[in-house]
Design a protein around this motif. Sequence first.
Motif, mmCIF file in Angstrom:
data_model
loop_
_atom_site.group_PDB
_atom_site.id
_atom_site.type_symbol
_atom_site.label_atom_id
_atom_site.label_comp_id
_atom_site.label_asym_id
_atom_site.label_seq_id
_atom_site.Cartn_x
_atom_site.Cartn_y
_atom_site.Cartn_z
ATOM 1 N N SER A 58 0.838 -1.203 0.000
ATOM 2 C CA SER A 58 0.000 0.000 0.000
ATOM 3 C C SER A 58 0.875 1.256 0.000
ATOM 4 O O SER A 58 1.958 1.279 0.569
ATOM 5 N N GLN A 59 0.369 2.292 -0.669
ATOM 6 C CA GLN A 59 1.077 3.567 -0.755
ATOM 7 C C GLN A 59 0.492 4.537 0.259
ATOM 8 O O GLN A 59 -0.729 4.622 0.408
ATOM 9 N N VAL A 60 1.379 5.245 0.948
ATOM 10 C CA VAL A 60 0.959 6.222 1.956
ATOM 11 C C VAL A 60 1.873 7.437 1.861
ATOM 12 O O VAL A 60 2.944 7.384 1.273
ATOM 13 N N GLY A 61 1.435 8.517 2.489
ATOM 14 C CA GLY A 61 2.259 9.715 2.579
ATOM 15 C C GLY A 61 3.170 9.622 3.794
ATOM 16 O O GLY A 61 2.731 9.215 4.874
ATOM 17 N N LEU A 62 4.411 9.985 3.612
ATOM 18 C CA LEU A 62 5.399 9.891 4.690
ATOM 19 C C LEU A 62 4.959 10.643 5.939
ATOM 20 O O LEU A 62 5.075 10.133 7.051
ATOM 21 N N THR A 63 4.434 11.854 5.776
ATOM 22 C CA THR A 63 4.064 12.657 6.939
ATOM 23 C C THR A 63 2.750 12.208 7.578
ATOM 24 O O THR A 63 2.413 12.673 8.655
ATOM 25 N N GLU A 64 2.036 11.306 6.908
ATOM 26 C CA GLU A 64 0.771 10.796 7.452
ATOM 27 C C GLU A 64 0.984 9.643 8.425
ATOM 28 O O GLU A 64 0.067 9.254 9.139
ATOM 29 N N ILE A 65 2.174 9.068 8.437
ATOM 30 C CA ILE A 65 2.441 7.886 9.259
ATOM 31 C C ILE A 65 2.815 8.325 10.668
ATOM 32 O O ILE A 65 3.850 8.952 10.884
ATOM 33 N N ALA A 66 1.963 7.985 11.610
ATOM 34 C CA ALA A 66 2.234 8.303 13.006
ATOM 35 C C ALA A 66 2.896 7.127 13.725
ATOM 36 O O ALA A 66 3.524 7.310 14.767
ATOM 37 N N MET A 70 5.829 1.211 11.471
ATOM 38 C CA MET A 70 5.692 1.089 10.019
ATOM 39 C C MET A 70 6.929 1.617 9.314
ATOM 40 O O MET A 70 7.417 1.019 8.353
ATOM 41 N N LEU A 71 7.464 2.727 9.784
ATOM 42 C CA LEU A 71 8.647 3.311 9.171
ATOM 43 C C LEU A 71 9.903 2.489 9.452
ATOM 44 O O LEU A 71 10.805 2.419 8.626
ATOM 45 N N LEU A 72 9.955 1.860 10.614
ATOM 46 C CA LEU A 72 11.119 1.059 10.975
ATOM 47 C C LEU A 72 11.170 -0.268 10.220
ATOM 48 O O LEU A 72 12.151 -1.001 10.339
#
Length: 196
Positions: A58-66, A70-72
């Motif tokens: 799935s595609q998401v916006g970087l600044t939308e991920i709290a 998920m980023l790690l």
Amino acid sequence: DVCSSDLPAWGHLTSGGTIANFEALWAARNLKYLPLAARAAALSLDLDPVSLTLPSGSQVGLTEIADDWMLLNLDAGEALALRERLIAAYCAKNPEIAQPVAMNVIDTRLAAESPSGKGLHRFFAELGDRHAAGRVFIPATCHYSIQKVVEALGLGRQQLELVPVDGHFRMDTEALRQRLETCCAERIPVIAVVSV
């Protein structure tokens, strides 16, 4: 054909194994936390949209991920692509700025937001208790320099986990699998799995 590959590659010759181990774990640590630095950079520069693809596809916006978890857990290629995407977003927001200047702005901001830039104490203090410290898995037969390296990088010896080896001195993959599953269940980032 290896020569026609579109994948970027680089290498570095070192003076010995200890320096090679140091550089490899330094790169692994910085890569693991690069997406967190990229999100902080995007937020501080008010860049949007910077998209990324999660391992699920799935595609998401970087600044939308709290959720830091998920980023790690981005694929390495996706994490490395964030720099170019930040540069593109900065250029789109500031069309009057030349690309070399934009690259310098992004590189400066990424460095400032990274563990190397902030220092581990400040970097993790600002994250608070949102995730556990990352682990490095090594076989019981590893070189003693790995312990020195995790200390020198500020990761701490407690983040180093020895994985048993079999009768042929190979890492016990079932023991490794169990440890990785525990990390996943407990949301503990895995910085590296070192093989010998």
